[in-house]
Write an enzyme that holds these catalytic residues in place. Structure first.
Site, PDB file in Angstrom:
ATOM      1  N   ASP A 179     -17.348   8.556 -46.244  1.00  0.00           N
ATOM      2  CA  ASP A 179     -15.971   8.088 -46.364  1.00  0.00           C
ATOM      3  C   ASP A 179     -15.061   9.277 -46.067  1.00  0.00           C
ATOM      4  OD1 ASP A 179     -13.778   6.526 -46.935  1.00  0.00           O
ATOM      5  OD2 ASP A 179     -13.885   6.877 -49.092  1.00  0.00           O
ATOM      6  N   PHE A 189      -0.984  -5.626 -53.835  1.00  0.00           N
ATOM      7  CA  PHE A 189      -1.684  -5.127 -52.644  1.00  0.00           C
ATOM      8  C   PHE A 189      -3.177  -5.409 -52.762  1.00  0.00           C
ATOM      9  CE2 PHE A 189      -4.215  -1.979 -50.458  1.00  0.00           C
ATOM     10  CZ  PHE A 189      -3.615  -1.883 -49.217  1.00  0.00           C
ATOM     11  N   SER A 221      -6.880  -5.131 -50.007  1.00  0.00           N
ATOM     12  CA  SER A 221      -7.347  -4.634 -48.712  1.00  0.00           C
ATOM     13  C   SER A 221      -7.214  -5.698 -47.629  1.00  0.00           C
ATOM     14  CB  SER A 221      -8.810  -4.186 -48.809  1.00  0.00           C
ATOM     15  OG  SER A 221      -9.636  -5.248 -49.264  1.00  0.00           O
ATOM     16  N   LYS A 250      -3.061  -6.006 -47.146  1.00  0.00           N
ATOM     17  CA  LYS A 250      -2.522  -4.761 -46.590  1.00  0.00           C
ATOM     18  C   LYS A 250      -1.017  -4.621 -46.823  1.00  0.00           C
ATOM     19  CE  LYS A 250      -6.017  -4.415 -42.957  1.00  0.00           C
ATOM     20  NZ  LYS A 250      -6.264  -4.280 -41.498  1.00  0.00           N
ATOM     21  N   ASP A 297      -7.371   4.398 -41.761  1.00  0.00           N
ATOM     22  CA  ASP A 297      -6.153   4.914 -41.141  1.00  0.00           C
ATOM     23  C   ASP A 297      -5.892   4.259 -39.789  1.00  0.00           C
ATOM     24  OD1 ASP A 297      -5.557   6.733 -43.179  1.00  0.00           O
ATOM     25  OD2 ASP A 297      -6.865   8.257 -42.325  1.00  0.00           O
TER      26      ASP A 297
END
Length: 384
Positions: free
Chosen positions: A30, A188, A190, A193, A327
């Protein structure tokens, strides 16, 4: 092996450790908290197409101190008194021009106010006062270091989140106390987003405040903002090319009738005994539309000490390293070069397939172009 800061040497506990390590061919890692320190530093922001924030290196302590003193002086001139909630010694956002624009009576000043209002109100941070003798020194506890950095920066600029009490959010903006009634929190995840809150302001207005990934927020802004959209995307790309993590901010004024109807549907979805998660998401998605774009933030997550040298040594040993990150593609590539995962001798292939078949097609095209035995073929993926 010797770690100087702790004055400790490596002590192997197994005689076959070296033999086991010699069989390693791949490392899957990660990025956040593994290669990086997971300490988020707010560096820059773009508000209505204008970039704010001076980039100051760790090797420039005198310049950073000078900018902090200039910020303190400018705040006192703008607010008429020192801002007691500001923690100058740890402030990382350094740019006095934000106060020059904040003092004017124009669209840019209103955008700055709205920008830092979103940062101060749209979050799930918990505040505390560690020392009762210093009631203006606030400590924030957040689910993620990114969120703590955003709220801390808003405080240091002059838009402090003070505390929350049931359905009330207490803030201090530029020396004046404000109270927002918190009506709904769309948290929020995943998958989403993004995060949004619906609040009632002191003047009675209903506002939806949102922050999230640029790809998500940009799809939800109202029409007739193309110039601002392109300017903001250009600034975010610039931030990403410097290895900074980015978020977009937006808001929307709601009317009472729309909110009443939406709240009824939202409460019904929350009480659902069926597919509650998808029902809540569908209702949330319905109101998180037609946003007014405000701008974006840029946060730095520094590499841990020794990471570039370690990765370089692993590469010399013939070990292949894969790094997983959420990112933007530009940020991932920049971090890849800064940590020696990528180098200028490599042929970089960017794969941006949105589904299995699209990704496979792009990989096969890359293999046809460069050959499946290319020694320095490196892939950077995004958009999936």
């Amino acid at each position: 092996m010797y770690y100087a800061p702790a004055e400790r040497r490596c002590v192997p506990k197994s005689w076959n450790l070296s033999d086991d390590l010699g069989q390693v061919e791949y490392i899957f890692s990660d990025k956040t908290g593994t290669l990086t320190q997971n300490v988020m530093i707010f560096r820059q922001c773009t508000i209505r197409g204008r970039v704010y924030g001076e980039i100051v290196g760790d090797d420039e302590p005198d310049r950073a101190a000078e900018l902090r003193r200039a910020m303190d002086t400018r705040i006192e001139q703008t607010f008429g008194a020192p801002y007691l909630f500001r923690q100058s010694e740890t402030a990382t956002f350094l740019d006095t021009s934000v106060y020059d624009d904040l003092q004017t009576d124009n669209t840019q000043a209103r955008a700055i106010f709205e920008f830092f209002t979103v940062l101060a109100v749209c979050h799930t941070v918990i505040s505390s006062v560690p020392d009762p003798a210093h009631p203006h020194v606030l400590e924030y506890k957040a689910q993620s270091p990114d969120e703590a950095a955003l709220v801390s920066t808003a405080r240091d600029v002059g838009f402090a989140f003070l505390r929350r009490d049931k359905d009330r959010v207490y803030c201090n903006f530029r020396g004046q106390d404000h109270v927002f009634q918190l009506l709904a929190t769309l948290e929020f995840t995943s998958a989403r987003k993004r995060m949004s809150v619906i609040v009632r302001c002191e003047d009675g207005r209903l506002m939806l405040l949102s922050k999230g990934a640029d790809s998500v927020i940009m799809d939800r802004i109202r029409a007739n903002q193309e110039r601002l959209r392109q300017a903001t995307l250009g600034d975010l790309e610039l931030f990403a090319n410097h290895g900074l993590r980015t978020l977009c901010l937006g808001y929307r004024i709601l009317d009472e009738a729309e909110y009443t109807t939406w709240k009824r549907d939202y409460d019904h979805a929350m009480a659902s005994l069926g597919d509650r998660e998808s029902e809540v998401e569908a209702v949330s998605d319905r109101i998180e539309r037609e946003l007014q774009l405000i701008g974006g933030t840029a946060i730095e997550d520094k590499l841990q000490d020794g990471v570039p040298a370690t990765i370089a040594q692993l590469a010399l040993a013939g070990i292949k390293l894969w790094v997983l990150t959420g990112d933007k593609t530009e940020t991932a590539i920049n971090i890849g070069y800064s940590c020696n995962l990528l180098n200028n001798d490599m042929q970089l292939v960017v794969v941006t397939g949105g589904d299995h078949e699209g990704t496979r097609a792009q990989l096969e095209q890359a293999l046809r172009e460069f050959g499946d035995t290319h020694a320095d073929l490196s892939f950077a993926g995004g958009g999936g």
